[in-house]
Design a protein around this motif. Sequence first.
Motif, PDB file in Angstrom:
ATOM      1  N   LYS A 176      11.443  -1.744 -13.481  1.00  0.00           N
ATOM      2  CA  LYS A 176      11.664  -0.355 -13.089  1.00  0.00           C
ATOM      3  C   LYS A 176      10.458   0.214 -12.352  1.00  0.00           C
ATOM      4  O   LYS A 176      10.601   0.905 -11.335  1.00  0.00           O
ATOM      5  CB  LYS A 176      11.971   0.504 -14.318  1.00  0.00           C
ATOM      6  N   VAL A 177       9.271  -0.089 -12.841  1.00  0.00           N
ATOM      7  CA  VAL A 177       8.054   0.386 -12.179  1.00  0.00           C
ATOM      8  C   VAL A 177       7.914  -0.273 -10.808  1.00  0.00           C
ATOM      9  O   VAL A 177       7.590   0.385  -9.819  1.00  0.00           O
ATOM     10  CB  VAL A 177       6.807   0.138 -13.060  1.00  0.00           C
ATOM     11  N   ALA A 178       8.199  -1.575 -10.719  1.00  0.00           N
ATOM     12  CA  ALA A 178       8.131  -2.283  -9.442  1.00  0.00           C
ATOM     13  C   ALA A 178       9.139  -1.695  -8.452  1.00  0.00           C
ATOM     14  O   ALA A 178       8.828  -1.532  -7.265  1.00  0.00           O
ATOM     15  CB  ALA A 178       8.399  -3.773  -9.639  1.00  0.00           C
ATOM     16  N   ARG A 179      10.325  -1.348  -8.928  1.00  0.00           N
ATOM     17  CA  ARG A 179      11.346  -0.740  -8.066  1.00  0.00           C
ATOM     18  C   ARG A 179      10.858   0.610  -7.542  1.00  0.00           C
ATOM     19  O   ARG A 179      11.043   0.947  -6.371  1.00  0.00           O
ATOM     20  CB  ARG A 179      12.651  -0.571  -8.853  1.00  0.00           C
ATOM     21  N   THR A 180      10.208   1.384  -8.398  1.00  0.00           N
ATOM     22  CA  THR A 180       9.673   2.681  -7.985  1.00  0.00           C
ATOM     23  C   THR A 180       8.596   2.505  -6.922  1.00  0.00           C
ATOM     24  O   THR A 180       8.562   3.238  -5.928  1.00  0.00           O
ATOM     25  CB  THR A 180       9.114   3.445  -9.204  1.00  0.00           C
ATOM     26  N   ILE A 181       7.721   1.529  -7.109  1.00  0.00           N
ATOM     27  CA  ILE A 181       6.661   1.257  -6.132  1.00  0.00           C
ATOM     28  C   ILE A 181       7.279   0.885  -4.784  1.00  0.00           C
ATOM     29  O   ILE A 181       6.865   1.398  -3.737  1.00  0.00           O
ATOM     30  CB  ILE A 181       5.719   0.146  -6.645  1.00  0.00           C
ATOM     31  N   ASP A 185      10.258   1.686  -3.724  1.00  0.00           N
ATOM     32  CA  ASP A 185      10.908   2.882  -3.184  1.00  0.00           C
ATOM     33  C   ASP A 185       9.899   3.810  -2.524  1.00  0.00           C
ATOM     34  O   ASP A 185      10.166   4.374  -1.461  1.00  0.00           O
ATOM     35  CB  ASP A 185      11.655   3.640  -4.288  1.00  0.00           C
ATOM     36  N   LEU A 186       8.738   3.970  -3.146  1.00  0.00           N
ATOM     37  CA  LEU A 186       7.709   4.826  -2.565  1.00  0.00           C
ATOM     38  C   LEU A 186       7.212   4.285  -1.226  1.00  0.00           C
ATOM     39  O   LEU A 186       6.819   5.048  -0.344  1.00  0.00           O
ATOM     40  CB  LEU A 186       6.536   4.990  -3.535  1.00  0.00           C
ATOM     41  N   GLU A 187       7.245   2.970  -1.078  1.00  0.00           N
ATOM     42  CA  GLU A 187       6.852   2.343   0.187  1.00  0.00           C
ATOM     43  C   GLU A 187       7.997   2.330   1.193  1.00  0.00           C
ATOM     44  O   GLU A 187       7.800   1.963   2.347  1.00  0.00           O
ATOM     45  CB  GLU A 187       6.377   0.911  -0.055  1.00  0.00           C
ATOM     46  N   GLY A 188       9.194   2.691   0.729  1.00  0.00           N
ATOM     47  CA  GLY A 188      10.353   2.686   1.614  1.00  0.00           C
ATOM     48  C   GLY A 188      10.887   1.300   1.902  1.00  0.00           C
ATOM     49  O   GLY A 188      11.458   1.062   2.957  1.00  0.00           O
ATOM     50  N   VAL A 189      10.710   0.385   0.953  1.00  0.00           N
ATOM     51  CA  VAL A 189      11.112  -1.009   1.122  1.00  0.00           C
ATOM     52  C   VAL A 189      12.343  -1.287   0.256  1.00  0.00           C
ATOM     53  O   VAL A 189      12.417  -0.846  -0.892  1.00  0.00           O
ATOM     54  CB  VAL A 189       9.954  -1.959   0.716  1.00  0.00           C
ATOM     55  N   GLU A 190      13.298  -2.037   0.808  1.00  0.00           N
ATOM     56  CA  GLU A 190      14.535  -2.339   0.083  1.00  0.00           C
ATOM     57  C   GLU A 190      14.346  -3.375  -1.032  1.00  0.00           C
ATOM     58  O   GLU A 190      14.858  -3.202  -2.119  1.00  0.00           O
ATOM     59  CB  GLU A 190      15.591  -2.859   1.059  1.00  0.00           C
ATOM     60  N   SER A 191      13.629  -4.444  -0.741  1.00  0.00           N
ATOM     61  CA  SER A 191      13.532  -5.524  -1.714  1.00  0.00           C
ATOM     62  C   SER A 191      12.165  -5.539  -2.396  1.00  0.00           C
ATOM     63  O   SER A 191      11.155  -5.159  -1.809  1.00  0.00           O
ATOM     64  CB  SER A 191      13.792  -6.878  -1.046  1.00  0.00           C
ATOM     65  N   LEU A 192      12.173  -5.998  -3.633  1.00  0.00           N
ATOM     66  CA  LEU A 192      10.927  -6.120  -4.388  1.00  0.00           C
ATOM     67  C   LEU A 192      10.163  -7.352  -3.929  1.00  0.00           C
ATOM     68  O   LEU A 192      10.757  -8.377  -3.625  1.00  0.00           O
ATOM     69  CB  LEU A 192      11.223  -6.255  -5.883  1.00  0.00           C
ATOM     70  N   THR A 193       8.861  -7.233  -3.916  1.00  0.00           N
ATOM     71  CA  THR A 193       8.013  -8.365  -3.559  1.00  0.00           C
ATOM     72  C   THR A 193       7.118  -8.707  -4.751  1.00  0.00           C
ATOM     73  O   THR A 193       7.061  -7.966  -5.734  1.00  0.00           O
ATOM     74  CB  THR A 193       7.120  -8.037  -2.344  1.00  0.00           C
ATOM     75  N   VAL A 194       6.419  -9.810  -4.617  1.00  0.00           N
ATOM     76  CA  VAL A 194       5.465 -10.210  -5.644  1.00  0.00           C
ATOM     77  C   VAL A 194       4.401  -9.123  -5.801  1.00  0.00           C
ATOM     78  O   VAL A 194       3.977  -8.817  -6.916  1.00  0.00           O
ATOM     79  CB  VAL A 194       4.822 -11.569  -5.286  1.00  0.00           C
ATOM     80  N   ALA A 195       3.988  -8.518  -4.702  1.00  0.00           N
ATOM     81  CA  ALA A 195       2.963  -7.468  -4.753  1.00  0.00           C
ATOM     82  C   ALA A 195       3.436  -6.265  -5.572  1.00  0.00           C
ATOM     83  O   ALA A 195       2.665  -5.699  -6.344  1.00  0.00           O
ATOM     84  CB  ALA A 195       2.584  -7.032  -3.346  1.00  0.00           C
ATOM     85  N   HIS A 196       4.696  -5.874  -5.411  1.00  0.00           N
ATOM     86  CA  HIS A 196       5.240  -4.754  -6.186  1.00  0.00           C
ATOM     87  C   HIS A 196       5.223  -5.084  -7.677  1.00  0.00           C
ATOM     88  O   HIS A 196       4.830  -4.269  -8.508  1.00  0.00           O
ATOM     89  CB  HIS A 196       6.677  -4.428  -5.760  1.00  0.00           C
ATOM     90  N   LEU A 197       5.667  -6.284  -7.992  1.00  0.00           N
ATOM     91  CA  LEU A 197       5.714  -6.689  -9.391  1.00  0.00           C
ATOM     92  C   LEU A 197       4.311  -6.816  -9.975  1.00  0.00           C
ATOM     93  O   LEU A 197       4.057  -6.371 -11.101  1.00  0.00           O
ATOM     94  CB  LEU A 197       6.472  -8.004  -9.535  1.00  0.00           C
ATOM     95  N   GLU A 202       1.646  -5.181  -9.105  1.00  0.00           N
ATOM     96  CA  GLU A 202       1.121  -3.832  -9.315  1.00  0.00           C
ATOM     97  C   GLU A 202       1.745  -3.206 -10.554  1.00  0.00           C
ATOM     98  O   GLU A 202       1.058  -2.573 -11.363  1.00  0.00           O
ATOM     99  CB  GLU A 202       1.404  -2.965  -8.087  1.00  0.00           C
ATOM    100  N   ALA A 203       3.045  -3.410 -10.744  1.00  0.00           N
ATOM    101  CA  ALA A 203       3.724  -2.880 -11.925  1.00  0.00           C
ATOM    102  C   ALA A 203       3.160  -3.503 -13.202  1.00  0.00           C
ATOM    103  O   ALA A 203       2.926  -2.801 -14.192  1.00  0.00           O
ATOM    104  CB  ALA A 203       5.228  -3.149 -11.829  1.00  0.00           C
ATOM    105  N   ILE A 204       2.924  -4.795 -13.183  1.00  0.00           N
ATOM    106  CA  ILE A 204       2.353  -5.484 -14.348  1.00  0.00           C
ATOM    107  C   ILE A 204       0.971  -4.916 -14.649  1.00  0.00           C
ATOM    108  O   ILE A 204       0.622  -4.684 -15.805  1.00  0.00           O
ATOM    109  CB  ILE A 204       2.313  -7.006 -14.123  1.00  0.00           C
ATOM    110  N   GLN A 205       0.195  -4.680 -13.603  1.00  0.00           N
ATOM    111  CA  GLN A 205      -1.142  -4.122 -13.785  1.00  0.00           C
ATOM    112  C   GLN A 205      -1.064  -2.745 -14.448  1.00  0.00           C
ATOM    113  O   GLN A 205      -1.812  -2.464 -15.382  1.00  0.00           O
ATOM    114  CB  GLN A 205      -1.841  -4.022 -12.440  1.00  0.00           C
ATOM    115  N   TYR A 206      -0.170  -1.899 -13.971  1.00  0.00           N
ATOM    116  CA  TYR A 206      -0.030  -0.560 -14.559  1.00  0.00           C
ATOM    117  C   TYR A 206       0.412  -0.642 -16.014  1.00  0.00           C
ATOM    118  O   TYR A 206      -0.100   0.076 -16.874  1.00  0.00           O
ATOM    119  CB  TYR A 206       0.976   0.284 -13.779  1.00  0.00           C
ATOM    120  N   ARG A 207       1.369  -1.512 -16.294  1.00  0.00           N
ATOM    121  CA  ARG A 207       1.867  -1.635 -17.662  1.00  0.00           C
ATOM    122  C   ARG A 207       0.789  -2.226 -18.572  1.00  0.00           C
ATOM    123  O   ARG A 207       0.700  -1.862 -19.734  1.00  0.00           O
ATOM    124  CB  ARG A 207       3.143  -2.471 -17.700  1.00  0.00           C
TER     125      ARG A 207
END
Length: 73
Positions: free
Chosen positions: A39-44, A46-58, A60-65
């Motif tokens: 969910k956090v990766a999806r939000t990241i 979305d904020l970038e305006g990107v349709e698909s999740l990337t390793v970078a999004h995930l 970053e989400a792992i880091q925040y969590r």
Amino acid sequence: MSTRQIRAHCELGADAEKLLERAMQQQGLHRARPRSHLKVARTIADLEGVESLTVAHLAEAIQYRTLDRSYWA
């Protein structure tokens, strides 16, 4: 997001799946916990305006969590 919505909107590539599995093992996470990572990766993404999740999004989400667990657990 429901489980169905997560499956529909948070699809991961093979590299991202491996990263998530590794994070689960290292952090001792159970099955419900990765949903919050997705969910956090999806939000990241979305904020970038990107349709698909990337390793970078995930990653970053792992880091925040991880920070969340460190300071608030």
